[in-house]
Design an enzyme around this catalytic site. Structure first.
Site, PDB file in Angstrom:
ATOM      1  N   ARG A   1       0.807  -1.232   0.000  1.00 29.42           N
ATOM      2  CA  ARG A   1       0.000   0.000   0.000  1.00 29.42           C
ATOM      3  C   ARG A   1       0.833   1.272   0.000  1.00 29.42           C
ATOM      4  O   ARG A   1       0.287   2.370   0.007  1.00 29.42           O
ATOM      5  CB  ARG A   1      -0.991   0.059   1.188  1.00 29.42           C
ATOM      6  CG  ARG A   1      -1.748  -1.235   1.471  1.00 29.42           C
ATOM      7  CD  ARG A   1      -2.374  -1.828   0.231  1.00 29.42           C
ATOM      8  NE  ARG A   1      -3.441  -1.001  -0.332  1.00 29.42           N
ATOM      9  CZ  ARG A   1      -4.042  -1.257  -1.493  1.00 29.42           C
ATOM     10  NH1 ARG A   1      -3.649  -2.286  -2.224  1.00 29.42           N
ATOM     11  NH2 ARG A   1      -5.001  -0.472  -1.922  1.00 29.42           N
ATOM     12  N   PHE A   2       2.160   1.150   0.012  1.00 27.77           N
ATOM     13  CA  PHE A   2       3.008   2.333  -0.098  1.00 27.77           C
ATOM     14  C   PHE A   2       3.192   2.671  -1.579  1.00 27.77           C
ATOM     15  O   PHE A   2       4.274   2.544  -2.144  1.00 27.77           O
ATOM     16  CB  PHE A   2       4.356   2.109   0.599  1.00 27.77           C
ATOM     17  CG  PHE A   2       4.284   2.193   2.098  1.00 27.77           C
ATOM     18  CD1 PHE A   2       4.169   3.430   2.720  1.00 27.77           C
ATOM     19  CD2 PHE A   2       4.302   1.051   2.869  1.00 27.77           C
ATOM     20  CE1 PHE A   2       4.082   3.511   4.107  1.00 27.77           C
ATOM     21  CE2 PHE A   2       4.216   1.124   4.249  1.00 27.77           C
ATOM     22  CZ  PHE A   2       4.099   2.360   4.882  1.00 27.77           C
TER      23      PHE A   2
END
Length: 226
Positions: free
Chosen positions: A191-192
């Site tokens: 999710r980065f």
């Protein structure tokens, strides 16, 4: 020639951004999408418009050309999207290539292409597609598909003759989306996600080379939090 391989371990990092304007970077990603066989329609972009009443609307159109001037698409000038654009030329468009886990978001204004350019492109379309443009009054209610089929049959009988050209409808043509910002999104499982945004600077804004980097051709570049 600049290198399109701007990734290290799947990341899209500032230090590896060799294109200082968005169109070169878009070309790299778009060509890779075109070369990916599982992506059936790499030129599809979701175009969002807003009506004069303030209601948003979105639909997919095909990008039929791009360059430093902007992104081109064609449609019926009587369509819902065209009516929205007439009242409010501010739009947004998004490309999404799921297999590559990438997206490109564009915000800007649209303007009509010239009639000469419209006709030039119209002549490159398959005859069946030219006839389809003449057959449908896009976005208007219709009793049944049979009406379209009947119109199509009449036009085919008239124009499917060697040497005879299908006339371009006067209400059919193209638009140029002139961007004020283009964001490149590279997704990651943790999710980065990487978000690199090219945009036109605000009045009086000066790049500090930390949060805001100077690009080329009047563009500035920044990283956004995921």
């Amino acid at each position: 020639m600049r290198n399109c391989d701007t990734y290290k371990n799947g990341a899209f990092l500032e230090k590896s951004v060799t294109w200082k304007e968005p169109f070169g970077q878009f070309k790299c990603w778009f060509e890779e999408a075109r070369a990916t066989k599982k992506i059936l329609e790499p030129s599809a972009m979701c175009l969002a418009t807003v009506s004069q009443e303030g209601f948003p609307s979105a639909r997919f159109v095909l990008c039929k050309g791009y360059g430093k001037e902007g992104f081109k698409f064609y449609t019926n000038y009587g369509s819902k999207k065209a009516k929205d654009i007439e009242g409010n030329p501010n739009v947004a468009a998004t490309f999404y290539w799921d297999i590559l886990n990438r997206s490109v978001r564009i915000e800007g204004t649209v303007e009509k292409l010239s009639e000469a350019e419209n006709l030039k492109y119209f002549r490159t379309r398959a005859v069946a597609n030219q006839i389809a443009a003449c057959t449908s009054y896009q976005s208007t209610p219709i009793v049944s598909k049979d009406i379209l089929c009947q119109r199509q049959k009449v036009l085919e009988q008239e124009y499917l003759i060697p040497g005879k050209e299908v006339p371009k409808p006067s209400n059919w043509g193209g638009y140029l989306l002139v961007p004020r910002s283009v964001e490149f999104w590279q997704g990651h499982n943790d999710r980065f996600h990487d978000r690199i945004k090219y945009r036109r600077p605000y009045k009086g804004e000066v790049p500090d080379q930390k949060l805001l980097h100077e690009g080329e051709g009047g563009w500035v570049i920044e990283r956004l939090s995921p």
